[in-house]
Design a protein around this motif. Structure first.
Motif, mmCIF file in Angstrom:
data_model
loop_
_atom_site.group_PDB
_atom_site.id
_atom_site.type_symbol
_atom_site.label_atom_id
_atom_site.label_comp_id
_atom_site.label_asym_id
_atom_site.label_seq_id
_atom_site.Cartn_x
_atom_site.Cartn_y
_atom_site.Cartn_z
ATOM 1 N N LEU A 376 -2.557 5.381 -13.153
ATOM 2 C CA LEU A 376 -2.235 5.591 -11.732
ATOM 3 C C LEU A 376 -2.531 4.310 -10.969
ATOM 4 O O LEU A 376 -3.387 3.529 -11.375
ATOM 5 C CB LEU A 376 -3.135 6.683 -11.143
ATOM 6 C CG LEU A 376 -3.100 8.088 -11.747
ATOM 7 C CD1 LEU A 376 -4.219 8.921 -11.159
ATOM 8 C CD2 LEU A 376 -1.758 8.718 -11.490
ATOM 9 N N TYR A 377 -1.864 4.123 -9.830
ATOM 10 C CA TYR A 377 -2.270 3.063 -8.927
ATOM 11 C C TYR A 377 -3.599 3.441 -8.288
ATOM 12 O O TYR A 377 -3.816 4.607 -7.955
ATOM 13 C CB TYR A 377 -1.232 2.865 -7.816
ATOM 14 C CG TYR A 377 0.049 2.165 -8.231
ATOM 15 C CD1 TYR A 377 0.913 1.676 -7.266
ATOM 16 C CD2 TYR A 377 0.421 1.992 -9.549
ATOM 17 C CE1 TYR A 377 2.110 1.032 -7.611
ATOM 18 C CE2 TYR A 377 1.602 1.363 -9.907
ATOM 19 C CZ TYR A 377 2.445 0.884 -8.932
ATOM 20 O OH TYR A 377 3.622 0.259 -9.270
ATOM 21 N N GLY A 378 -4.412 2.408 -8.004
ATOM 22 C CA GLY A 378 -5.710 2.695 -7.408
ATOM 23 C C GLY A 378 -5.609 3.483 -6.125
ATOM 24 O O GLY A 378 -6.331 4.471 -5.929
ATOM 25 N N ASP A 411 1.539 -7.279 0.116
ATOM 26 C CA ASP A 411 2.654 -7.129 1.066
ATOM 27 C C ASP A 411 3.090 -5.685 1.235
ATOM 28 O O ASP A 411 3.922 -5.383 2.086
ATOM 29 C CB ASP A 411 3.833 -8.005 0.644
ATOM 30 C CG ASP A 411 4.210 -7.805 -0.823
ATOM 31 O OD1 ASP A 411 4.869 -8.693 -1.379
ATOM 32 O OD2 ASP A 411 3.822 -6.766 -1.394
ATOM 33 N N ASP A 412 2.544 -4.794 0.431
ATOM 34 C CA ASP A 412 2.916 -3.392 0.574
ATOM 35 C C ASP A 412 2.096 -2.715 1.669
ATOM 36 O O ASP A 412 2.190 -1.507 1.865
ATOM 37 C CB ASP A 412 2.706 -2.664 -0.748
ATOM 38 C CG ASP A 412 3.892 -1.782 -1.088
ATOM 39 O OD1 ASP A 412 4.022 -1.351 -2.236
ATOM 40 O OD2 ASP A 412 4.701 -1.522 -0.171
ATOM 41 N N GLY A 413 1.235 -3.470 2.297
ATOM 42 C CA GLY A 413 0.541 -2.983 3.487
ATOM 43 C C GLY A 413 -0.746 -2.231 3.199
ATOM 44 O O GLY A 413 -1.156 -2.075 2.056
ATOM 45 N N PRO A 462 -5.682 -5.623 -11.430
ATOM 46 C CA PRO A 462 -4.891 -5.814 -10.210
ATOM 47 C C PRO A 462 -3.390 -5.786 -10.461
ATOM 48 O O PRO A 462 -2.931 -5.656 -11.597
ATOM 49 C CB PRO A 462 -5.322 -7.205 -9.730
ATOM 50 C CG PRO A 462 -5.670 -7.929 -10.984
ATOM 51 C CD PRO A 462 -6.246 -6.891 -11.907
ATOM 52 N N ARG A 463 -2.643 -5.918 -9.391
ATOM 53 C CA ARG A 463 -1.183 -6.042 -9.460
ATOM 54 C C ARG A 463 -0.849 -7.461 -9.906
ATOM 55 O O ARG A 463 -1.618 -8.393 -9.674
ATOM 56 C CB ARG A 463 -0.615 -5.831 -8.062
ATOM 57 C CG ARG A 463 0.909 -5.883 -7.944
ATOM 58 C CD ARG A 463 1.327 -5.532 -6.522
ATOM 59 N NE ARG A 463 2.735 -5.219 -6.422
ATOM 60 C CZ ARG A 463 3.649 -6.051 -5.953
ATOM 61 N NH1 ARG A 463 3.307 -7.248 -5.560
ATOM 62 N NH2 ARG A 463 4.906 -5.676 -5.878
ATOM 63 N N GLY A 464 0.279 -7.612 -10.589
ATOM 64 C CA GLY A 464 0.793 -8.945 -10.849
ATOM 65 C C GLY A 464 0.533 -9.442 -12.260
ATOM 66 O O GLY A 464 0.237 -8.674 -13.170
HETATM 67 C C1 LIG Z 1 6.507 3.111 -1.928
HETATM 68 C C2 LIG Z 1 5.613 3.036 -3.095
HETATM 69 O O1 LIG Z 1 4.521 3.554 -3.100
HETATM 70 C C3 LIG Z 1 5.965 2.218 -4.261
HETATM 71 O O2 LIG Z 1 7.333 1.945 -4.312
HETATM 72 C C4 LIG Z 1 5.174 0.933 -4.207
HETATM 73 O O3 LIG Z 1 5.578 0.217 -3.074
HETATM 74 C C5 LIG Z 1 5.412 0.114 -5.449
HETATM 75 O O4 LIG Z 1 4.426 -0.849 -5.517
HETATM 76 P P1 LIG Z 1 4.593 -2.038 -6.604
HETATM 77 O O5 LIG Z 1 5.655 -2.928 -6.067
HETATM 78 O O6 LIG Z 1 3.224 -2.662 -6.659
HETATM 79 O O7 LIG Z 1 4.988 -1.382 -7.883
#
Ligand SMILES: CC(=O)[C@@H](O)[C@H](O)COP(=O)(O)O
Ligand SMILES: Cc1ncc(C[n+]2csc(CCOP(=O)(O)OP(=O)(O)O)c2C)c(N)n1
Ligand SMILES: [Mg+2]
Length: 610
Positions: A376-378, A411-413, A462-464
């Motif tokens: 899962l994402y954190g 950048d995803d806020g 982390p991401r990336g």
């Molecule tokens: C809107 C949402 O929750 C996902 O689309 C997220 O933005 C993806 O993130 P990554 O670009 O890190 O995969």
């Protein structure tokens, strides 16, 4: 002059003919591709809601009527027609346009976070408030995707909305058959059957996958279904062609006029109008970085990502461990499980956007003798904290959480940074947390984690792209020594922050300050060896990509106190709050986690203990 040049607010849409609207839709698609190709962002989802957004803003009177977007990643068109087209050059940039609705940007915006399945709860709440304030003619409209409908919170809200048949709410189901991958489960099958039966099924995503499998074959439902929503007591309108503006407006006008909660089931196509998105089988260019607008592909291939490295290791491990299974919450590709799912379809479970169920079902799998790995994402793990506590930890079950996008994402806020896992998981009894610093330690710590029985484990990264390998000089008591001095400042680097810590240590050396840099590898519980190392150094600086409050540094201070060891400890991490959008590097720097700032903290720590 284009039609789009003359659209500054929704009322400008109402004077256009349907022919002009069709032309405007084409201009908006070109606008989306042109801008998102430069900034990155959510391209497929927004290409799929162009006509739907135009019809919504022509039918309803935003902001007097509340227009709520579930997740909000598909609100670019909404932003374009509410006066923000000129700001798209700064989309997702520091100080620029948010990739999600933002109340600071516009009164047309409401829900600012990106966490799915919440919009119907807001709609229920707003509808109740408007009923109490006598404001019943101000409509509440929630746009929720078929993927978001697989989240349990959405059904909690639907249950409540359906309890009040005289309290109007307009529920627009944006059904494109996809989350990232085709949406899975019984609800997806139900929606697919409705689409097919109505003749609206026009894209290969129409089928739904065999429940539970991440790469199952389509399983068309032969029975003519009753519409689930009507059984709940909701009025159901549809399916409506989500790209046919007249048809949409007719259905939305009926919904607007209703004094009861109404579901308008719209069938759309993610990525429509841009061939690279239409032809992208993985996720219709759901989310992209900078791309070549002609091909939809990035200008240069990225390096090996943490997610892909994890996925590759899972494929290797699965061959050795027949008890190993994987769970994803509608994001098999994003968390790196595509290869694993292809190689072991029966052992990879996509449960939809349902993180709580992902973790609770892992408890069932573990109790039955398997070792589940929940990726899962954190930021989305936050939703399943109770399941980690009560389903995994209380039962002392051997299950592994792979916490992807841990730390600052950028950048995803503010709602995407994975800042909370180290603090939220600290108090979970028995849970162990590993934070790899590079590819070899990711492989090693993942293997160590799945070898643990009798307690849950977590591996966070982390991401990336994974950085270069960071070899240890030696390992002592489970702690990797990356750089050594004899009485300087001890720098405890958590996971991927090791590189910044080493860069900082080299800066310190140029200032005559010696440092020892260590990576504890497992950060919960902290290795006892750290206490011994602290006693041999004049001060300690901890560096983590997570909250300062309640993180690893705080845990070390408590461990030192419990051991009766007095030491000067400086904890570097992200301060309380919600960092705004920007690149990961920008936000880490602002948090004082860039090498230069870490060096300053180390030098200051050395000077205070002279
Ligand atoms: C809107 C949402 O929750 C996902 O689309 C997220 O933005 C993806 O993130 P990554 O670009 O890190 O995969
Ligand atoms: C709680 C939560 N988990 C995971 C995600 C990641 N995510 C972002 S968009 C998305 C798919 C949403 O599908 P849908 O609601 O159908 O919208 P679409 O992209 O198809 O328009 C997912 C899983 C999220 N935003 N929130
Ligand atoms: Mg969808």
């Amino acid at each position: 002059m284009t039609l789009l040049d003359d659209v500054d607010e929704p009322s400008d849409l109402r004077r256009l003919s349907h022919a002009q609207l069709a032309a405007l839709a084409g201009e908006i698609r070109a606008f989306l591709v042109r801008h998102v190709a430069k900034t990155g962002g959510h391209l497929g989802p927004n290409l799929g809601v162009v006509e739907l957004t135009l019809a919504l803003h022509r039918t309803f009177d935003s902001p007097r009527d509340a227009l709520l977007w579930d997740v909000g990643h598909q609100a670019y068109v909404h932003k374009i027609v509410t006066g923000r087209a000129r700001r798209f050059a700064e989309l997702r940039r520091r100080g620029g346009l948010s990739g999600y609705p933002s109340r600071a940007e516009s009164p047309h915006d409401h829900i600012e976070h990106s966490h799915a399945s919440a919009a119907l709860s807001y709609a229920d709440g707003m509808a109740k408030a408007r009923e109490l304030s006598g404001d019943k003619d101000r409509r509440v409209v929630a746009v929720v995707g078929d993927g978001a409908l697989t989240g349990g919170l959405a059904w909690e809200a639907l249950n409540s909305i359906a309890a009040a048949p005289r309290r109007p709410v307009v529920i627009v189901v944006n059904d494109n058959g996809r989350s990232y991958a085709p949406t899975v489960g019984g609800l997806a099958r139900h929606l697919a059957t409705l689409r097919t039966r109505s003749g609206h099924e026009r894209h290969p995503d129409g089928g739904e996958q065999a429940p539970g499998s991440a790469t199952g074959q389509t399983v068309p439902d032969a029975r003519a279904p009753r519409v689930l929503f009507e059984d709940l007591g909701l009025t159901y309108l549809g399916p409506v062609d989500g790209h046919d503006i007249p048809a949409l407006e007719e259905a939305l006008e009926r919904a607007k006029a209703s004094e009861a909660p109404v579901v308008v089931h719209c069938v759309t196509r993610k990525g429509l109008g841009y061939r690279p998105a239409e032809e992208d089988d993985e996720d219709h260019l759901h989310g992209v970085g900078v791309i070549d607008p002609l091909t939809g592909r990035p200008p240069r291939p990225g390096g090996l990502s943490w997610s892909a490295a994890f996925g590759d290791e899972m494929v290797s491990l699965a061959a050795e461990r027949r008890d190993l299974v994987a769970i994803t919450a509608a994001m098999p590709g994003s968390v790196g499980l595509t290869r694993f799912a292809a190689a072991y379809p029966a052992r990879c479970f996509d449960v939809g956007i349902a993180e709580q169920h992902a973790v609770a079902s892992a408890a069932g799998l573990a109790m039955a003798g398997l070792h589940p790995v929940v990726a899962l994402y954190g930021t989305f793990l936050n939703r399943a904290l109770d399941q980690v506590l009560m389903d995994l930890a209380l039962h002392r079950l051997g299950a592994t959480l792979v916490v992807d996008r841990a730390g600052v994402t950028g950048d995803d806020g503010p709602s995407h940074n994975g800042l909370w896992d180290l603090a939220l998981l600290q108090p979970v009894p028995g849970l162990r947390i590993a934070a790899p610093r590079d590819l070899p330690t990711l492989r090693e710590e993942l293997r160590e984690a799945i070898a643990v029985t009798g307690a849950p484990t977590a591996v966070r990264f982390p991401r990336g792209a994974v950085g270069a390998d960071i070899p240890a000089l030696r390992r002592t008591g489970g702690v990797d020594v990356l750089r050594e001095s004899h009485d300087g400042v001890l720098v405890v680097a958590v996971g991927a922050m090791a590189q910044a810590a080493l860069d900082a240590s080299r800066r310190c050396a140029r200032h005559g300050v010696e440092t020892t840099v260590v990576d504890p590898r497992w950060v919960k519980p902290l290795p006892a060896e750290l206490i011994r190392l602290v006693t041999r150094h004049r001060a300690v600086v901890t560096v983590e990509d997570g909250l300062r409050a309640g993180g690893v540094g705080t845990a070390l201070i408590q461990s030192l106190h419990d051991a009766g060891v007095r030491a000067h400890v400086q904890v570097l991490g992200v301060a309380d709050g919600f960092p705004g959008q920007g690149t990961r590097a920008e936000i880490l720097a602002e948090a004082g986690l860039a090498a230069e700032s870490v060096a300053e903290a180390v030098i200051a720590a050395a000077e205070t203990t002279l």
